[in-house]
Design a protein around this motif. Structure first.
Motif: not given
Length: 485
Positions: A365-371, A390-392, A395-398, A419-425
């Motif tokens: 799963x690529x989290x970018x597809x669901x942002x 979805x956690x890349x 640290x994101x899972x924790x 946070x996931x939206x920021x990580x996708x940059x």
């Protein structure tokens, strides 16, 4: 005796590492140990005389692989107090002698002489023990390993999935084209990608047979369970992994920026090993068969429909896709380590191939597809079936675990989606993960607005440029000068 010249008998014996009794015996005997006749008689009675022919030999005849310690434990159970552990070595010597005189025949290993250009070998080897990481994440992988039997020239390629036909085909073709020729025989072990191992007659798979025919090679395999018959590549596994391990130690750390950096590092290790065999490879290169005009396919084609969840399934593994492809049927080319997805003949996206390993979730799963979808429905994040995928990074899972416990569900989901939206940059995922680790260590929760202010791209202020247009009449002067000239 040299130490006896300066020391007493007790001190000389201690320095020589023998008992005082042995020192006294050696000193009293004028002969050297090599001058004494060898003793062939027993110095004490054989403790196994009563049971050797009646119990021990019948056990060895019925099962020759029985170990001496197993037989000794059996005798101790049947004859309590009669056979102490101190007689184990005596029993081992007697069993060894019996096997040499009356035991079954042993397997003979026949040394082989390899002619140049005749045999090439392929196999896969597990690299998890080397603890390689990519961007801080553990990289569990294998290597496809190719070796020419005569020159020991080799090629290695990273494989993330299993020992599939796609990985075998891609690695073999890359090796042959890099070597510049084909051997007359290609040998593997019992790879399911190459052989129909469930049939009584273990013949080639259709795709592997077509691959060999394309390159004009004959396919062979070693006997099942006899890995030493592929010794040219099996032994090279160990030496290659040792070379990679030593290079990693010399490098100082085992983390790589991305997969391409690790593959470049591995390629340098293999090239250094090949330089030692350059003279033998020049001889072998002259005997190799010519390559065909083109490569053959190293992928398999599948069809998959993208569901309304923006996912599709290929070979039992769930993959994500961009939401714009929902409802479309894709042509999927399955390679050894990636999937290329086509719609109406055009490639629409590519994704890494998932793994069927026992500890794998069988999801890629690529989290970018669901942002974009989660921004509209952030509360769906809480109960999402594939939320953990979805956690890349860890640290994101924790961070989610702490948000879920310490704030309301609404705020936790909204913050995590942000946070996931920021990580996708581009280039932010690893930096943001480091920042989240530091916050968690301090017991603090992330401030989404502050992080957006820090990491979000800022609009550059464009300078205002005033352009003064000259009057059109000034061009008449230029025309006049041209006429005068």
């Amino acid at each position: 005796m040299s130490k006896r010249k300066e020391h007493s008998q007790e001190i000389a014996a201690a320095k020589a590492g023998i008992s005082v009794r042995s020192a006294r015996r050696i000193e009293c005997d004028a002969r050297l140990p090599s001058q004494k006749p060898r003793r062939y008689w027993r110095s004490r009675p054989d403790p196994f005389t009563d049971v050797w022919d009646t119990e021990v030999v019948p056990m060895l005849k019925s099962e020759p692989r029985l170990q001496a310690i197993t037989i000794l434990r059996k005798l101790q159970d049947d004859h309590p107090g009669q056979y102490p552990d101190s007689v184990r070595r005596t029993l081992e010597r007697r069993i060894s002698q019996w096997r040499a005189v009356s035991g079954p025949a042993k397997e003979i290993f026949f040394p082989q002489e390899h002619a140049p250009g005749i045999r090439a070998l392929s196999d896969f080897t597990d690299m998890r023990a080397l603890d390689v990481t990519i961007a801080g994440l553990r990289f569990d992988h294998r290597l496809y390993h190719f070796v020419f039997a005569f020159s020991r020239w080799e090629y290695a390629q990273v494989v993330e999935g299993g020992e599939s036909f796609e990985a075998l085909s891609s690695g073999l073709q890359n090796a042959l084209w890099q070597a510049g020729g084909c051997a007359r025989e290609h040998r593997t072990d019992s790879l399911s990608a190459a052989f129909k191992n469930l049939r009584e007659r273990e013949d080639f798979t259709t795709r592997y047979e077509a691959l060999l025919e394309h390159y004009g090679m004959n396919g062979t395999r070693n006997n099942r369970g006899k890995g030493h018959e592929n010794g040219s590549v099996e032994s090279s596994h160990r030496y290659l992994k040792e070379a990679v391990d030593q290079a990693l130690m010399l490098r100082g750390h085992r983390d790589f920026e991305d997969r391409a950096a690790y593959e470049e590092f591995l390629r340098d290790v293999v090239m250094r090993r090949n330089r030692r065999n350059a003279a033998a490879f020049r001889i072998e290169r002259e005997q190799l068969m010519d390559l065909p005009p083109r490569r053959t396919t190293d992928f398999a084609e599948e069809e998959a429909r993208v569901t309304r969840c923006s996912t599709f399934t290929v070979r039992g593994i769930l993959y994500s896709a961009p939401s714009r492809l929902i409802g479309h049927r894709l042509k999927v080319r399955v390679y050894g380590y990636r999937l290329d997805c086509y719609l109406s003949g055009a490639m629409v996206f590519s994704t890494p191939r998932g793994s069927h390993a026992a500890n794998s979730t069988r999801r890629s799963i690529d989290y970018r597809h669901f942002i974009d979808g989660l921004k509209r429905k952030p509360q769906a994040f809480k109960g999402l079936a594939f939320r953990n995928e979805l956690f890349p990074r860890e640290a994101y899972r924790r961070t989610w675990e702490q948000l879920d416990v310490r704030v309301s569900q609404r705020d936790a989901c909204k913050t995590m989606v942000g946070l996931l939206e920021l990580a996708a940059m581009d280039g932010i995922e690893a930096v943001l993960a480091t920042r989240l680790e530091a916050m968690l260590s301090d017991g603090a929760l992330p401030n989404l607005e502050a992080l957006r202010e820090e990491f979000a791209p800022r609009q550059a202020d464009c300078p205002v440029i005033h352009v003064q247009m000259p009057p059109a009449s000034c061009y008449d002067a230029l025309l006049g000068q041209g006429a005068a000239a």
